[in-house]
Design an enzyme around this catalytic site. Structure first.
Site, PDB file in Angstrom:
ATOM      1  N   GLU A   1       2.548  -5.882  13.576  1.00  0.00           N
ATOM      2  CA  GLU A   1       1.445  -5.884  14.547  1.00  0.00           C
ATOM      3  C   GLU A   1       0.750  -7.250  14.480  1.00  0.00           C
ATOM      4  OE1 GLU A   1      -1.537  -2.948  13.721  1.00  0.00           O
ATOM      5  OE2 GLU A   1      -2.483  -3.173  15.685  1.00  0.00           O
TER       6      GLU A   1
ATOM      7  N   ARG B   1       0.810  -1.222   0.000  1.00  0.00           N
ATOM      8  CA  ARG B   1       0.000   0.000   0.000  1.00  0.00           C
ATOM      9  C   ARG B   1       0.842   1.269   0.000  1.00  0.00           C
ATOM     10  NH1 ARG B   1      -2.988  -3.718   2.964  1.00  0.00           N
ATOM     11  NH2 ARG B   1      -1.845  -3.173   4.843  1.00  0.00           N
TER      12      ARG B   1
HETATM   13  P1  AMP Z   1       3.919  -1.765  11.708  1.00  0.00           P
HETATM   14  O1  AMP Z   1       5.096  -2.474  11.164  1.00  0.00           O
HETATM   15  O2  AMP Z   1       3.402  -2.366  12.967  1.00  0.00           O
HETATM   16  O3  AMP Z   1       4.161  -0.275  11.838  1.00  0.00           O
HETATM   17  O4  AMP Z   1       2.739  -1.959  10.651  1.00  0.00           O
HETATM   18  C1  AMP Z   1       2.638  -1.140   9.546  1.00  0.00           C
HETATM   19  C2  AMP Z   1       2.291  -1.908   8.312  1.00  0.00           C
HETATM   20  O5  AMP Z   1       1.281  -2.854   8.539  1.00  0.00           O
HETATM   21  C3  AMP Z   1       1.793  -0.971   7.250  1.00  0.00           C
HETATM   22  O6  AMP Z   1       2.404  -1.352   6.025  1.00  0.00           O
HETATM   23  C4  AMP Z   1       0.306  -1.152   7.228  1.00  0.00           C
HETATM   24  O7  AMP Z   1      -0.149  -1.300   5.907  1.00  0.00           O
HETATM   25  C5  AMP Z   1       0.039  -2.419   8.003  1.00  0.00           C
HETATM   26  N1  AMP Z   1      -0.857  -2.253   9.161  1.00  0.00           N
HETATM   27  C6  AMP Z   1      -0.542  -2.532  10.442  1.00  0.00           C
HETATM   28  N2  AMP Z   1      -1.579  -2.341  11.255  1.00  0.00           N
HETATM   29  C7  AMP Z   1      -2.580  -1.907  10.479  1.00  0.00           C
HETATM   30  C8  AMP Z   1      -3.933  -1.503  10.745  1.00  0.00           C
HETATM   31  N3  AMP Z   1      -4.442  -1.529  11.982  1.00  0.00           N
HETATM   32  N4  AMP Z   1      -4.689  -1.092   9.708  1.00  0.00           N
HETATM   33  C9  AMP Z   1      -4.151  -1.060   8.457  1.00  0.00           C
HETATM   34  N5  AMP Z   1      -2.911  -1.424   8.147  1.00  0.00           N
HETATM   35  C10 AMP Z   1      -2.121  -1.857   9.138  1.00  0.00           C
END
Ligand code: AMP
Length: 178
Positions: free
Chosen positions: A98, A61
């Site tokens: 996450e 994305r």
């Molecule tokens: P992080 O590595 O935890 O910062 O997660 C970020 C990545 O995971 C991004 O590329 C987002 O597209 C996706 N992502 C993580 N959590 C969400 C969420 N609650 N809603 C949408 N996308 C998420």
């Protein structure tokens, strides 16, 4: 279009992709011509004076934002992709999400030493995904001038995790509570 209006286009999808996660679905915002344009213009106006040479956009994305931002800034575009997707020689790093874990790759010639880089992703959650991209760019000796996100889940404190990299962290929409 101010922040509140952009936020109105984000759809919360509970328990996706697994129970307990509220997924921020950004597709309604990208579908709307005025909201999509506003997103790009606000990002571009924020980084217009940063002399960005290469936008490093994180699959998948991040590429949706990163491409028009690179075009409008007059910068080049480089993808960080999931393991096995890039065809040539790569540097790679593994990280936790996450929800789950992943490996990211960047072509070894994607960023020349000293290149001014803006890293772009759709959403900042725990910061693990962008931290991996930071490591890849720094490994190639790029100079990171900014980290840009459409949305930030501030309650997960990803921003604090990214502070050591020293780059400016910018998001258009913030969520303060889970
Ligand atoms: P992080 O590595 O935890 O910062 O997660 C970020 C990545 O995971 C991004 O590329 C987002 O597209 C996706 N992502 C993580 N959590 C969400 C969420 N609650 N809603 C949408 N996308 C998420």
């Amino acid at each position: 279009m101010p922040e509140m209006e952009l936020k109105a286009y984000v759809r919360d999808v509970p328990d996706y992709p697994k129970p307990g996660i509220v997924f921020k679905d950004l597709t309604p915002l990208w579908k709307d011509p005025a909201a999509f344009r506003s997103m790009v213009e606000r990002m571009v106006s924020h980084f217009r004076e940063s002399q960005v040479e290469t936008v490093v956009a994180i699959e998948s994305r991040g590429l949706i934002l990163g491409s028009p931002i690179a075009y409008a800034l007059g910068a080049g575009l480089v993808p960080v992709r999931k393991a096995g997707k890039l065809p040539w020689r790569t540097v790679k790093v593994s990280y936790s999400l996450e929800y789950g874990s992943a490996t990211s790759e960047l072509h070894t010639d994607a960023v020349a030493p000293g290149t001014r880089v803006l890293i772009v992703d759709d959403l900042l959650a725990t910061g693990g995904t962008v931290e991996a991209a930071i490591k890849l760019v720094l490994h190639l000796q790029g100079k990171i001038v900014g980290l840009a996100f459409l949305a930030e889940l501030a309650f997960l404190k990803g921003r604090e995790r990214l502070l050591p990299c020293g780059a400016e962290i910018f998001s258009l929409i913030q969520y303060g509570e889970p």
